[in-house]
Design a protein around this motif. Structure first.
Motif, PDB file in Angstrom:
ATOM      1  N   ASP A  78      70.453 -49.499  20.216  1.00  0.00           N
ATOM      2  CA  ASP A  78      69.498 -49.931  19.194  1.00  0.00           C
ATOM      3  C   ASP A  78      68.889 -51.279  19.582  1.00  0.00           C
ATOM      4  OD1 ASP A  78      71.664 -51.568  18.765  1.00  0.00           O
ATOM      5  OD2 ASP A  78      72.058 -50.885  16.727  1.00  0.00           O
ATOM      6  N   ALA A  79      68.809 -51.523  20.885  1.00  0.00           N
ATOM      7  CA  ALA A  79      68.295 -52.796  21.403  1.00  0.00           C
ATOM      8  C   ALA A  79      66.853 -53.044  21.000  1.00  0.00           C
ATOM      9  CB  ALA A  79      68.430 -52.832  22.923  1.00  0.00           C
ATOM     10  N   GLU A  80      66.099 -51.971  20.743  1.00  0.00           N
ATOM     11  CA  GLU A  80      64.690 -52.158  20.375  1.00  0.00           C
ATOM     12  C   GLU A  80      64.515 -52.628  18.931  1.00  0.00           C
ATOM     13  OE1 GLU A  80      62.598 -48.213  20.298  1.00  0.00           O
ATOM     14  OE2 GLU A  80      64.617 -47.528  20.736  1.00  0.00           O
ATOM     15  N   LEU A  81      65.600 -52.669  18.165  1.00  0.00           N
ATOM     16  CA  LEU A  81      65.540 -53.125  16.776  1.00  0.00           C
ATOM     17  C   LEU A  81      65.809 -54.619  16.682  1.00  0.00           C
ATOM     18  CD1 LEU A  81      67.623 -50.297  15.034  1.00  0.00           C
ATOM     19  CD2 LEU A  81      65.141 -50.440  15.276  1.00  0.00           C
ATOM     20  N   SER A  82      65.292 -55.226  15.641  1.00  0.00           N
ATOM     21  CA  SER A  82      65.604 -56.635  15.384  1.00  0.00           C
ATOM     22  C   SER A  82      67.043 -56.719  14.874  1.00  0.00           C
ATOM     23  CB  SER A  82      64.648 -57.204  14.335  1.00  0.00           C
ATOM     24  OG  SER A  82      64.920 -56.639  13.058  1.00  0.00           O
ATOM     25  N   ALA A  83      67.590 -57.916  14.836  1.00  0.00           N
ATOM     26  CA  ALA A  83      68.960 -58.107  14.343  1.00  0.00           C
ATOM     27  C   ALA A  83      69.073 -57.618  12.901  1.00  0.00           C
ATOM     28  CB  ALA A  83      69.366 -59.571  14.450  1.00  0.00           C
ATOM     29  N   TYR A  84      68.073 -57.907  12.087  1.00  0.00           N
ATOM     30  CA  TYR A  84      68.077 -57.455  10.694  1.00  0.00           C
ATOM     31  C   TYR A  84      68.060 -55.933  10.614  1.00  0.00           C
ATOM     32  CZ  TYR A  84      66.284 -56.045   6.179  1.00  0.00           C
ATOM     33  OH  TYR A  84      66.106 -55.390   4.988  1.00  0.00           O
ATOM     34  N   GLU A  85      67.210 -55.286  11.427  1.00  0.00           N
ATOM     35  CA  GLU A  85      67.119 -53.824  11.414  1.00  0.00           C
ATOM     36  C   GLU A  85      68.424 -53.190  11.878  1.00  0.00           C
ATOM     37  OE1 GLU A  85      62.370 -53.040  12.206  1.00  0.00           O
ATOM     38  OE2 GLU A  85      63.658 -53.564  13.900  1.00  0.00           O
ATOM     39  N   ARG A  86      69.065 -53.783  12.886  1.00  0.00           N
ATOM     40  CA  ARG A  86      70.356 -53.259  13.351  1.00  0.00           C
ATOM     41  C   ARG A  86      71.403 -53.349  12.245  1.00  0.00           C
ATOM     42  NH1 ARG A  86      68.817 -55.566  18.159  1.00  0.00           N
ATOM     43  NH2 ARG A  86      69.973 -57.484  17.829  1.00  0.00           N
ATOM     44  N   SER A 170      58.548 -46.812  18.568  1.00  0.00           N
ATOM     45  CA  SER A 170      59.860 -46.746  19.221  1.00  0.00           C
ATOM     46  C   SER A 170      60.312 -45.292  19.333  1.00  0.00           C
ATOM     47  CB  SER A 170      60.883 -47.561  18.427  1.00  0.00           C
ATOM     48  OG  SER A 170      61.268 -46.859  17.268  1.00  0.00           O
ATOM     49  N   ARG A 171      61.416 -45.082  20.032  1.00  0.00           N
ATOM     50  CA  ARG A 171      61.973 -43.738  20.214  1.00  0.00           C
ATOM     51  C   ARG A 171      63.084 -43.429  19.205  1.00  0.00           C
ATOM     52  NH1 ARG A 171      61.720 -40.005  23.186  1.00  0.00           N
ATOM     53  NH2 ARG A 171      63.956 -39.730  23.425  1.00  0.00           N
ATOM     54  N   ILE A 172      63.213 -44.238  18.170  1.00  0.00           N
ATOM     55  CA  ILE A 172      64.287 -44.053  17.199  1.00  0.00           C
ATOM     56  C   ILE A 172      64.274 -42.637  16.623  1.00  0.00           C
ATOM     57  CG2 ILE A 172      65.192 -44.822  14.951  1.00  0.00           C
ATOM     58  CD1 ILE A 172      65.689 -46.904  17.060  1.00  0.00           C
ATOM     59  N   LEU A 173      63.141 -42.190  16.115  1.00  0.00           N
ATOM     60  CA  LEU A 173      63.036 -40.853  15.529  1.00  0.00           C
ATOM     61  C   LEU A 173      63.089 -39.777  16.616  1.00  0.00           C
ATOM     62  CD1 LEU A 173      62.639 -39.020  13.077  1.00  0.00           C
ATOM     63  CD2 LEU A 173      60.182 -39.384  13.286  1.00  0.00           C
TER      64      LEU A 173
END
Length: 187
Positions: A78-86, A170-173
C-alpha cells in the motif's frame, strides 16, 4: 493464475471471496429491508427469512475462512497510499471482521432464540446454543443497527476504492478486481 496474495496483488481465492461476499452482503441488506414488511399472506413470508438465514450462515463460514486465509497470506503493498490512507484502510479492513461477525452472530441469536435449530437450505442444521425468547428482540435490534453500520462502511469502502481508481489513478481497485499485473505474478 495466482493463488496466493503477494505484495503485487491479490490471488484468485481472495478476489472471489471478496466480491462474492460483497454482492451477498449488499443483497442480504436489501433482502432484509424487503422481508420485514412482508405480511402473512405473502408467498415469500416464510421463504425470504429462510433464504436470509441460510445465506447468513454461509457468509459466516466464508468470513471465518477469509480471516484465516488473510492471516496466512501476504498483504499487497500500500506504498502508493498516504500515511492517513494506510491507517484508515487498516482500520476499515480489520474492522469489517468483528463487525460482520457480530452482525451474523446477532442474526443467529435472533433466529434461534426460540430454541429451534437454524436450517441452512436443508443441507445442515445449526443448533440453538441459547434458548431465550426475550433475547430475540434485543438481538434483532442489534442486527438491524449493525447492518446499517455495515452498509455505511461498505459505501465508504466503495467510494474510497473508486477515488483511488479514477482520481488517484492507482492500482488499488485493479488488484482486487484482476490481481497483480501479469509481469508481477508469482508462479
Amino acid at each position: 493464475m495466482q493463488v496466493r496474495d503477494t505484495a503485487a496483488g491479490y490471488g484468485l481465492p481472495t478476489r472471489i471471496i471478496h466480491w462474492g461476499m460483497a454482492v451477498a452482503i449488499v443483497g442480504m441488506y436489501v433482502l432484509g429491508l424487503w422481508m420485514v414488511d412482508l405480511n402473512y399472506y405473502s408467498p415469500y413470508y416464510r421463504t425470504a427469512p429462510d433464504i436470509h438465514r441460510s445465506v447468513g450462515m454461509l457468509l459466516l463460514i466464508m468470513l471465518v475462512g477469509r480471516f484465516v486465509w488473510k492471516l496466512f497470506n501476504d498483504k499487497p503493498s500500500d506504498a502508493e497510499l498516504s500515511a492517513y490512507e494506510r491507517y484508515a484502510a487498516t482500520i476499515v479492513h480489520w474492522g469489517f471482521y468483528p463487525l460482520l461477525f457480530a452482525l451474523m452472530v446477532s442474526g443467529y441469536l435472533m433466529s434461534t432464540a426460540d430454541g429451534r435449530p437454524l436450517e441452512v437450505f436443508d443441507w445442515f442444521s445449526v443448533p440453538a446454543l441459547i434458548h431465550d425468547k426475550p433475547m430475540e428482540k434485543t438481538a434483532g435490534e442489534l442486527h438491524e443497527l449493525l447492518a446499517d453500520i455495515t452498509m455505511v462502511l461498505v459505501l465508504l469502502h466503495a467510494v474510497a476504492s473508486l477515488k483511488h481508481h479514477f482520481i488517484d489513478r492507482s492500482r488499488i481497485l485493479a488488484r482486487m478486481w484482476s490481481g497483480p499485473p501479469k509481469n508481477q505474478q508469482n508462479p
